[in-house]
Structure formats: structure tokens, C-alpha cells
Design a protein around this motif. Structure first.
Motif, PDB file in Angstrom:
ATOM      1  N   HIS A 108       0.796  -1.176  -0.101  1.00  0.00           N
ATOM      2  CA  HIS A 108       0.321   0.121   0.211  1.00  0.00           C
ATOM      3  C   HIS A 108       0.686   1.096   0.184  1.00  0.00           C
ATOM      4  CE1 HIS A 108      -4.477  -0.817   0.411  1.00  0.00           C
ATOM      5  NE2 HIS A 108      -3.887  -1.757   0.910  1.00  0.00           N
ATOM      6  N   PRO A 111       2.542   1.655  -3.838  1.00  0.00           N
ATOM      7  CA  PRO A 111       1.515   0.455  -5.417  1.00  0.00           C
ATOM      8  C   PRO A 111       2.258  -0.015  -6.041  1.00  0.00           C
ATOM      9  CG  PRO A 111       0.819   2.809  -4.663  1.00  0.00           C
ATOM     10  CD  PRO A 111       2.235   2.155  -3.557  1.00  0.00           C
ATOM     11  N   HIS A 189      -7.301   1.866  -3.873  1.00  0.00           N
ATOM     12  CA  HIS A 189      -5.447   2.334  -2.859  1.00  0.00           C
ATOM     13  C   HIS A 189      -5.805   3.524  -2.272  1.00  0.00           C
ATOM     14  CE1 HIS A 189      -2.487  -0.896  -3.260  1.00  0.00           C
ATOM     15  NE2 HIS A 189      -3.290  -1.859  -3.906  1.00  0.00           N
TER      16      HIS A 189
END
Length: 227
Positions: A108, A111, A189
Motif C-alpha cells: 500500500h 503500490p 488504494h
């Protein structure tokens, strides 16, 4: 080659911001992809072959396959929602959870990292599926074929999800269902990590109230109640 960094515009539509996105050829020739299939194809052929040999008819195999996909997709959703975003400090807890939370949250934070798009550590997953397949030894005969094919279909779902996950981050995926999947994941995201936990089985989010739109409406109501 540069990694494709994908953002979403004000309407949640994915857009490329990197100079180059990956292609299907990049995906199939990627070393981790080749490793994925070297490990899984023999497993599928062996377990799937036994399932076909034991099956009394095609319906048994179809129902088993559907069951495997349904169960895997729900388990993956629940793990993503309750485990992948958890970074425990306790070493024992990190060990028994394979430290998936820390690995996932690293993804995360970065990404667009090309190497993190597909899980390179496949051996524990293959071993887990092998153990699940061995459970057939204690099952009644009528359930054996369906159980084995459910393990095959569930693990195929897992591998497909790994490849699609790569695509959502590094390929254009601008049309049809692929665009829907990409948008769904990019919102997770780049807009709200507490929404859109499913990847291509997005119905679990809608069913369990964690789609981006549902979460946004709840947050809007909470802000309105406080004002």
C-alpha cells in the motif's frame, strides 16, 4: 522500464501517470509469473485428475468448482478486510500470520512497486492447498470428487487474482469488466483503504457494506450528524 503508477480522477476513473504501462507479454514473461505456473500446474493436474477419476458425473465437478470459487473469494475478502491491513508488533503473531499484514501494507505504501504486484512466496499456499486436498482421505465417497475440484478451482481463483492484481497496478485495463475491476481496486488504494476489499469478486463488498460508495455515504452521514 518504469512502473505504471495509476491514480483515479475526481470520478474515480483510473488514469495512467507513468510513461509506460506493462503489457500481457510483460506479465507472462515475468519471472514470478513463470514460477507461479511451475508450482501450480502440476498440482492442478494431479488433484484435478483424481477428482475427474472419482467423479460420478460432470454436475458433481461443476458444483464443486463453484463451491471452491465462492468459498475462496469470501475468505480472501475477509482476510483482506481483517488481516491484511493489520500490522501486529508481536513476533509470534507475525509468525503465525506469515506477516502478511506488514507485507501488504508495504504494498500500500508503494503500490507502483512492480515486484510486489504478485506474491513471490507461493510454497506455503501450495502446502496449505495440498493439506486441504488430503482432507479427502477422511471424507465420505460421495463428497471426494467435489472436494478435490473445489480445492483446484479455489487455488485457480487465487492465481487468477494474483495476475489480475498485477494488471490493476501495471496494465491499462481500459475496457469492460477489466476497467470495472481496475477502478474498484484503485479506489481502495488511492481513495479509501477501508473500502473495496474484493478484487474481481466485487459483490462481496456490496453485499457486506464495504463498497466505496457505501462507505462514503456512511462517512458523509457521520459528518452531517456531528455538524
Amino acid at each position: 522500464m518504469t512502473d505504471a503508477r495509476v491514480l483515479v480522477d475526481d470520478e474515480g476513473t483510473p488514469r495512467q501517470t507513468a510513461s509506460r504501462s506493462r503489457t500481457v507479454l510483460d506479465l507472462v514473461t515475468y519471472r514470478t509469473t513463470r514460477k507461479l505456473f511451475r508450482m501450480w500446474v502440476p498440482f492442478w493436474l494431479l488433484v484435478g485428475g483424481i477428482a475427474v477419476w472419482l467423479a460420478r458425473g460432470p454436475l458433481e465437478l461443476v458444483l464443486g468448482a463453484v463451491y471452491g470459487i465462492a468459498v475462496y473469494s469470501l475468505v480472501e475478502y475477509l482476510m483482506h478486510r481483517f488481516l491484511y491491513h493489520w500490522e501486529p508488533e508481536n513476533r509470534f503473531v507475525r509468525f503465525i500470520t506469515a506477516d502478511v499484514g506488514r507485507h501488504h501494507m508495504r504494498h500500500h505504501r508503494e503500490p507502483s512497486d512492480y515486484k510486489a504486484a504478485i506474491n513471490a512466496v507461493q510454497t506455503p499456499v501450495v502446502i496449505l492447498c495440498a493439506v486441504l486436498a488430503l482432507a479427502v482421505l477422511v471424507m465420505p465417497q460421495p463428497l471426494k470428487a467435489a472436494w478435490l475440484i473445489s480445492v483446484v478451482s479455489g487455488s485457480m481463483n487465487y492465481v487468477a487474482q494474483e495476475l489480475v492484481h498485477f494488471g490493476t497496478h501495471h496494465m491499462r485495463m481500459t475496457s469492460g469488466l477489466l476497467n470495472v475491476v481496475k477502478r474498484h481496486h484503485m479506489l481502495h488504494h488511492y481513495r479509501n483503504e477501508n473500502a473495496n476489499f474484493g478484487l474481481f469478486w466485487t459483490f462481496w463488498d456490496r453485499l457486506l457494506g464495504t463498497s466505496y460508495e457505501q462507505v462514503a455515504r456512511r462517512e458523509t452521514r457521520r459528518r452531517a450528524d456531528k455538524s
